[in-house]
Design a protein around this motif. Structure first.
Motif, mmCIF file in Angstrom:
data_model
loop_
_atom_site.group_PDB
_atom_site.id
_atom_site.type_symbol
_atom_site.label_atom_id
_atom_site.label_comp_id
_atom_site.label_asym_id
_atom_site.label_seq_id
_atom_site.Cartn_x
_atom_site.Cartn_y
_atom_site.Cartn_z
ATOM 1 N N LEU A 35 0.327 1.625 -57.145
ATOM 2 C CA LEU A 35 -0.954 0.951 -57.287
ATOM 3 C C LEU A 35 -2.268 1.726 -56.511
ATOM 4 O O LEU A 35 -3.353 1.762 -57.272
ATOM 5 C CB LEU A 35 -1.051 -0.608 -56.894
ATOM 6 C CG LEU A 35 -0.359 -1.384 -57.765
ATOM 7 C CD1 LEU A 35 -0.064 -2.678 -57.030
ATOM 8 C CD2 LEU A 35 -0.860 -1.683 -59.076
ATOM 9 N N GLU A 36 -1.917 2.066 -55.211
ATOM 10 C CA GLU A 36 -2.899 2.745 -54.687
ATOM 11 C C GLU A 36 -3.264 4.143 -55.220
ATOM 12 O O GLU A 36 -4.529 4.432 -55.476
ATOM 13 C CB GLU A 36 -2.561 2.985 -53.124
ATOM 14 C CG GLU A 36 -3.411 3.848 -52.209
ATOM 15 C CD GLU A 36 -4.622 3.091 -52.234
ATOM 16 O OE1 GLU A 36 -5.798 3.538 -51.891
ATOM 17 O OE2 GLU A 36 -4.687 1.755 -52.315
ATOM 18 N N ARG A 39 -5.362 3.197 -58.444
ATOM 19 C CA ARG A 39 -6.545 2.858 -57.788
ATOM 20 C C ARG A 39 -7.527 4.009 -57.769
ATOM 21 O O ARG A 39 -8.588 3.811 -58.285
ATOM 22 C CB ARG A 39 -6.588 1.907 -56.648
ATOM 23 C CG ARG A 39 -7.635 1.327 -56.138
ATOM 24 C CD ARG A 39 -7.774 0.661 -55.114
ATOM 25 N NE ARG A 39 -7.567 1.800 -53.786
ATOM 26 C CZ ARG A 39 -8.365 2.371 -53.286
ATOM 27 N NH1 ARG A 39 -9.764 2.185 -53.813
ATOM 28 N NH2 ARG A 39 -8.049 3.043 -52.392
ATOM 29 N N LYS A 40 -7.192 5.139 -57.080
ATOM 30 C CA LYS A 40 -8.097 6.276 -57.050
ATOM 31 C C LYS A 40 -8.125 7.122 -58.283
ATOM 32 O O LYS A 40 -9.212 7.396 -58.510
ATOM 33 C CB LYS A 40 -7.353 7.049 -55.871
ATOM 34 C CG LYS A 40 -7.318 6.399 -54.567
ATOM 35 C CD LYS A 40 -6.540 7.309 -53.499
ATOM 36 C CE LYS A 40 -6.291 6.847 -52.135
ATOM 37 N NZ LYS A 40 -5.841 7.781 -51.314
ATOM 38 N N TYR A 42 -8.251 5.926 -61.345
ATOM 39 C CA TYR A 42 -8.604 5.001 -62.550
ATOM 40 C C TYR A 42 -9.975 4.376 -61.874
ATOM 41 O O TYR A 42 -10.552 3.779 -62.590
ATOM 42 C CB TYR A 42 -7.903 4.332 -63.409
ATOM 43 C CG TYR A 42 -6.763 5.080 -63.763
ATOM 44 C CD1 TYR A 42 -6.983 5.825 -65.127
ATOM 45 C CD2 TYR A 42 -5.330 5.197 -63.545
ATOM 46 C CE1 TYR A 42 -5.895 6.421 -65.956
ATOM 47 C CE2 TYR A 42 -4.488 5.916 -64.005
ATOM 48 C CZ TYR A 42 -4.692 6.507 -65.258
ATOM 49 O OH TYR A 42 -3.689 7.273 -65.882
ATOM 50 N N ASP A 43 -10.331 4.360 -60.692
ATOM 51 C CA ASP A 43 -11.275 3.687 -60.065
ATOM 52 C C ASP A 43 -11.322 2.084 -60.686
ATOM 53 O O ASP A 43 -12.178 1.525 -60.919
ATOM 54 C CB ASP A 43 -12.631 4.445 -60.504
ATOM 55 C CG ASP A 43 -13.537 3.720 -59.799
ATOM 56 O OD1 ASP A 43 -13.552 3.287 -58.597
ATOM 57 O OD2 ASP A 43 -14.989 3.876 -60.039
ATOM 58 N N ALA A 44 -10.178 1.495 -60.292
ATOM 59 C CA ALA A 44 -10.063 0.058 -60.787
ATOM 60 C C ALA A 44 -9.414 -0.532 -59.472
ATOM 61 O O ALA A 44 -8.880 0.036 -58.643
ATOM 62 C CB ALA A 44 -9.312 -0.046 -61.947
ATOM 63 N N SER A 45 -9.607 -1.814 -59.512
ATOM 64 C CA SER A 45 -9.123 -2.791 -58.246
ATOM 65 C C SER A 45 -7.689 -2.807 -58.585
ATOM 66 O O SER A 45 -7.151 -2.881 -59.575
ATOM 67 C CB SER A 45 -9.739 -4.060 -58.180
ATOM 68 O OG SER A 45 -9.512 -4.985 -59.527
ATOM 69 N N VAL A 46 -6.792 -3.205 -57.502
ATOM 70 C CA VAL A 46 -5.491 -3.497 -57.575
ATOM 71 C C VAL A 46 -5.054 -4.665 -58.547
ATOM 72 O O VAL A 46 -4.209 -4.799 -59.286
ATOM 73 C CB VAL A 46 -5.035 -3.815 -56.002
ATOM 74 C CG1 VAL A 46 -3.540 -4.300 -56.338
ATOM 75 C CG2 VAL A 46 -4.858 -2.543 -55.478
ATOM 76 N N THR A 47 -5.944 -5.784 -58.393
ATOM 77 C CA THR A 47 -5.672 -6.963 -59.041
ATOM 78 C C THR A 47 -6.095 -6.441 -60.868
ATOM 79 O O THR A 47 -5.091 -7.045 -61.306
ATOM 80 C CB THR A 47 -6.970 -7.906 -59.068
ATOM 81 O OG1 THR A 47 -6.691 -8.468 -57.398
ATOM 82 C CG2 THR A 47 -6.628 -9.304 -59.690
ATOM 83 N N THR A 48 -6.993 -5.844 -61.222
ATOM 84 C CA THR A 48 -7.207 -5.287 -62.357
ATOM 85 C C THR A 48 -6.008 -4.373 -62.623
ATOM 86 O O THR A 48 -5.384 -4.633 -64.132
ATOM 87 C CB THR A 48 -8.449 -4.360 -62.553
ATOM 88 O OG1 THR A 48 -9.636 -5.365 -62.205
ATOM 89 C CG2 THR A 48 -8.483 -4.015 -64.043
ATOM 90 N N LEU A 49 -5.323 -3.678 -61.942
ATOM 91 C CA LEU A 49 -4.365 -2.672 -62.263
ATOM 92 C C LEU A 49 -3.076 -3.484 -62.759
ATOM 93 O O LEU A 49 -2.346 -3.216 -63.593
ATOM 94 C CB LEU A 49 -4.078 -1.672 -61.160
ATOM 95 C CG LEU A 49 -5.312 -0.616 -61.157
ATOM 96 C CD1 LEU A 49 -4.894 0.192 -60.106
ATOM 97 C CD2 LEU A 49 -4.969 0.485 -62.408
#
Length: 222
Positions: A35-36, A39-40, A42-49
Motif C-alpha cells: 500500500l505504501e 500510495r506514492k 499513484y498519489d492516492a490514499s490508503v483507504t482509496t487503494l
C-alpha cells in the motif's frame, strides 16, 4: 463538484491506472502490492487503494492474501485456456447479435478500427516494437467495435473483463503472429460487412485458439 464526487473521480482514475498497469505488465504476475508503494506511485490514499484492490480482486486481476495483503494474480496455462474458452463463448454470441443489429454507423466504426489496426500490424511486422502497446490497444478496439452493436450492456461488460484478462497473457509473451493474425482480422472485417455471423464465429475460434497456442509456445512467467 462535491468532495464525495471528487473522491469518486480520483478513485476511478487510479482504478483504471492500476488495472491498465496490470494488463500491460507494468505490475507483474505475483507482484506484491504494498500500500505504501502504491500510495506514492499513484498519489492516492490508503483507504482509496484498499477499495480499488478489493474491486480488482473481485474481477480476478488481484489476489487477496489474507493478512499478507494483495498481489497481482499469477498466470498459468490452465487459466489462459479457461479465459480463452470464455472469450470465445461471449464474443461469438455478441458477434451474432451485433451483426444482426449493427447499423451503418457501426460499420463505419468497424472499418476505421481495422484501418488503424492494419497500419500498426504492418509496423510490427517491420520490427517496430515501439508501437507494441498501441498495436494491442488497436487490436482490442477492433474486436470491441465488432461486437458493440449487440445492444447488451451486460454482455459488453462481461466480455470486456474477459478480453482484458486474455490481453494480459498476450502482453506477457510479446505475442505477434504476423500475417496469419492480420489475415484473420481482414477475414473478420469482411464477414462483418457481409453480416455473415457463422463465418465470423469460425474465424474467431481459429483466431483465439491460434493465439493461445502461440502464447504457450512463446512461454510466460508463472
Amino acid at each position: 463538484m462535491s468532495r464525495a464526487t471528487e473522491r469518486d473521480s480520483v478513485g476511478d482514475q487510479v482504478y483504471r491506472a492500476i488495472r491498465q498497469d496490470i494488463i500491460f505488465g507494468k505490475l507483474t504476475p505475483g507482484q506484491r502490492l504494498r500500500l505504501e508503494a502504491l500510495r506514492k506511485r499513484y498519489d492516492a490514499s490508503v483507504t482509496t487503494l484498499r477499495e480499488i484492490l478489493s474491486r480488482l480482486t473481485s474481477e480476478g486481476f488481484v489476489t487477496a492474501e489474507g493478512q499478507r495483503g494483495f498481489e497481482v494474480t499469477n498466470v498459468s496455462p490452465t487459466d489462459l485456456n479457461e479465459i480463452a474458452e470464455l472469450r470465445i463463448l461471449l464474443e461469438s454470441h455478441a458477434l451474432a447479435k451485433s451483426f444482426e443489429a449493427g447499423d451503418l454507423d457501426w460499420e463505419v466504426r468497424v472499418v476505421a478500427a481495422h484501418h488503424k489496426l492494419q497500419a500498426l500490424e504492418k509496423r510490427m511486422a517491420a520490427g517496430d516494437e515501439s508501437v507494441r502497446e498501441e498495436w494491442k490497444r488497436s487490436d482490442s478496439e477492433f474486436h470491441h467495435r465488432l461486437i458493440e452493436g449487440c445492444g447488451s450492456r451486460q454482455l459488453l461488460q462481461s466480455h470486456n473483463t474477459i478480453f482484458d484478462k486474455y490481453l494480459r497473457y498476450q502482453m506477457q509473451t510479446l505475442t505477434f503472429r504476423g500475417e496469419i493474425a492480420a489475415s484473420e482480422h481482414r477475414a473478420l472485417l469482411e464477414a462483418a460487412l457481409a453480416r455473415d455471423a457463422r463465418t465470423a464465429v469460425t474465424i474467431l475460434k481459429t483466431h483465439i485458439s491460434n493465439g493461445v497456442k502461440h502464447a504457450e509456445t512463446a512461454g510466460f512467467a508463472v
